[in-house]
Scaffold this motif. Sequence first.
Motif, PDB file in Angstrom:
ATOM      1  N   UNK A  52       5.563  -8.039  11.122  1.00 27.08           N
ATOM      2  CA  UNK A  52       6.944  -8.534  11.120  1.00 27.08           C
ATOM      3  C   UNK A  52       6.996  -9.827  11.920  1.00 27.08           C
ATOM      4  N   UNK A  53       7.093 -10.967  11.214  1.00 24.63           N
ATOM      5  CA  UNK A  53       7.114 -12.258  11.898  1.00 24.63           C
ATOM      6  C   UNK A  53       8.088 -13.197  11.192  1.00 24.63           C
ATOM      7  N   UNK A  54       8.050 -14.456  11.557  1.00 23.73           N
ATOM      8  CA  UNK A  54       9.001 -15.423  11.010  1.00 23.73           C
ATOM      9  C   UNK A  54       8.816 -15.635   9.515  1.00 23.73           C
ATOM     10  N   UNK A  55       7.623 -15.359   9.021  1.00 26.76           N
ATOM     11  CA  UNK A  55       7.354 -15.583   7.602  1.00 26.76           C
ATOM     12  C   UNK A  55       7.828 -14.432   6.720  1.00 26.76           C
ATOM     13  N   UNK A  56       7.674 -13.202   7.210  1.00 30.00           N
ATOM     14  CA  UNK A  56       8.029 -12.045   6.387  1.00 30.00           C
ATOM     15  C   UNK A  56       8.296 -10.844   7.276  1.00 30.00           C
ATOM     16  N   UNK A  57       9.407 -10.183   7.023  1.00 31.43           N
ATOM     17  CA  UNK A  57       9.734  -8.960   7.744  1.00 31.43           C
ATOM     18  C   UNK A  57       9.294  -7.756   6.907  1.00 31.43           C
ATOM     19  N   UNK A  58       9.757  -6.592   7.295  1.00 31.94           N
ATOM     20  CA  UNK A  58       9.501  -5.373   6.534  1.00 31.94           C
ATOM     21  C   UNK A  58      10.828  -4.796   6.077  1.00 31.94           C
ATOM     22  N   UNK A  59      10.879  -4.316   4.849  1.00 34.91           N
ATOM     23  CA  UNK A  59      12.123  -3.773   4.310  1.00 34.91           C
ATOM     24  C   UNK A  59      12.543  -2.536   5.097  1.00 34.91           C
ATOM     25  N   UNK A  60      13.828  -2.377   5.373  1.00 31.60           N
ATOM     26  CA  UNK A  60      14.308  -1.229   6.139  1.00 31.60           C
ATOM     27  C   UNK A  60      13.868   0.095   5.518  1.00 31.60           C
ATOM     28  N   UNK A  61      13.286   0.939   6.350  1.00 31.77           N
ATOM     29  CA  UNK A  61      12.903   2.273   5.906  1.00 31.77           C
ATOM     30  C   UNK A  61      11.642   2.349   5.071  1.00 31.77           C
ATOM     31  N   UNK A  62      10.945   1.211   4.865  1.00 31.13           N
ATOM     32  CA  UNK A  62       9.754   1.204   4.021  1.00 31.13           C
ATOM     33  C   UNK A  62       8.476   1.149   4.862  1.00 31.13           C
ATOM     34  N   UNK A  63       7.422   1.741   4.318  1.00 35.87           N
ATOM     35  CA  UNK A  63       6.114   1.707   4.962  1.00 35.87           C
ATOM     36  C   UNK A  63       5.101   1.144   3.976  1.00 35.87           C
ATOM     37  N   UNK A  64       4.115   0.459   4.511  1.00 31.60           N
ATOM     38  CA  UNK A  64       3.194  -0.304   3.658  1.00 31.60           C
ATOM     39  C   UNK A  64       1.747   0.161   3.815  1.00 31.60           C
ATOM     40  N   UNK A  65       1.575   1.454   3.921  1.00 33.90           N
ATOM     41  CA  UNK A  65       0.239   2.047   4.016  1.00 33.90           C
ATOM     42  C   UNK A  65      -0.469   1.963   2.663  1.00 33.90           C
ATOM     43  N   UNK A  66      -1.732   2.367   2.651  1.00 35.24           N
ATOM     44  CA  UNK A  66      -2.541   2.244   1.454  1.00 35.24           C
ATOM     45  C   UNK A  66      -2.069   3.110   0.300  1.00 35.24           C
ATOM     46  N   UNK A  67      -1.952   2.489  -0.859  1.00 38.25           N
ATOM     47  CA  UNK A  67      -1.593   3.192  -2.096  1.00 38.25           C
ATOM     48  C   UNK A  67      -2.411   2.615  -3.245  1.00 38.25           C
ATOM     49  N   UNK A  68      -2.650   3.457  -4.246  1.00 35.03           N
ATOM     50  CA  UNK A  68      -3.286   2.974  -5.465  1.00 35.03           C
ATOM     51  C   UNK A  68      -4.798   2.961  -5.408  1.00 35.03           C
ATOM     52  N   UNK A  69      -5.430   2.503  -6.491  1.00 32.70           N
ATOM     53  CA  UNK A  69      -6.889   2.558  -6.603  1.00 32.70           C
ATOM     54  C   UNK A  69      -7.628   1.763  -5.540  1.00 32.70           C
ATOM     55  N   UNK A  70      -7.017   0.662  -5.069  1.00 25.19           N
ATOM     56  CA  UNK A  70      -7.686  -0.146  -4.058  1.00 25.19           C
ATOM     57  C   UNK A  70      -7.005  -0.010  -2.697  1.00 25.19           C
TER      58      UNK A  70
END
Length: 228
Positions: free
Chosen positions: A99-117
Motif C-alpha cells: 500500500x503506497x502512493x502508486x497503488x492501494x489495496x481494495x477494502x476487504x480484499x486480500x491478494x494471496x496466491x491464487x490460480x495455476x501460477x
Amino acid sequence: MLRALALLPLLLPLAATAGSPFLPSRAQFDALFPERIAFYTYEGFVEAVRQTPGFADADSDTERRQEMAAFLGQIAHESDQLRAQREYRRENWGNYCRDDARLSCAPGQQYYGRGPIQLSWNYQYKAAGDFLGIDLWADPDRVARDSTVAWRTALWYWMTQPGESRAPAHAALRGGQGFAATTRAINGPLECDKPGDAEALRKNKRRIDFYKHASQMFGVPLLHPLGC
C-alpha cells in the motif's frame, strides 16, 4: 495389441498448424494432472491458451511442444499439480498488500496466491486485470472462481513478467536460455543461485522432474540448462 491401443489417446494432441498453439489432448492433460481439482478444467485451459497470442505457437512443432512442456512443468510445481486453488497457508493471506502512493489495496480484499501460477500481491492483480480487461484489483478472488481467468493470469505472467530475471519465461525460452530461465523468472530470488540451500534445491528438482515428465509425454528434447 489392446494395450497399445489403450495408450493411443495419450499420443494424440489437438491438431496444430503453423502459427497455432500446440495443445495437449485431454488424455495427456489428465495423465499429467491425475489428481487435479475440478476447478482446473481442461476447457478453461484450452480457452485461455487460445486467447494468448504467441504462446506455444512457434513455427516449429518441436518448439511449440517444448514451450508447453516447460509451462505445464512449472504450473505443476506452482499449483501442487493443480490441487491448489488458493494458497494453502491461510496465515499468509493478509501479507500481500503493498500500500503506497502508486497503488492501494481494495477494502476487504486480500491478494494471496491464487490460480495455476499462484498470482500474488495487489500490484500483480492490478496489472494482470488491466491486461486482461477485467478488474482483479477489486475482485481478486475471481482468479479462484473462474477457471479460464485463472489460466489466463498464469499465461499473462508467463508471457509478460520477468520477475527478478531479465526476461519473461516465454522470451527466455525463445532466446535459448533453457528451462532454468523460466524458473528464474517465476521464483528466482528464492530458488536460484543457492547451491547450499537444501529447500531451494528440492523445489528446483521438483520443477525439473515435472518438466521432464511433460517433455517425455510430448516427445521433445529437454531445453538445457535445467537448474537455475
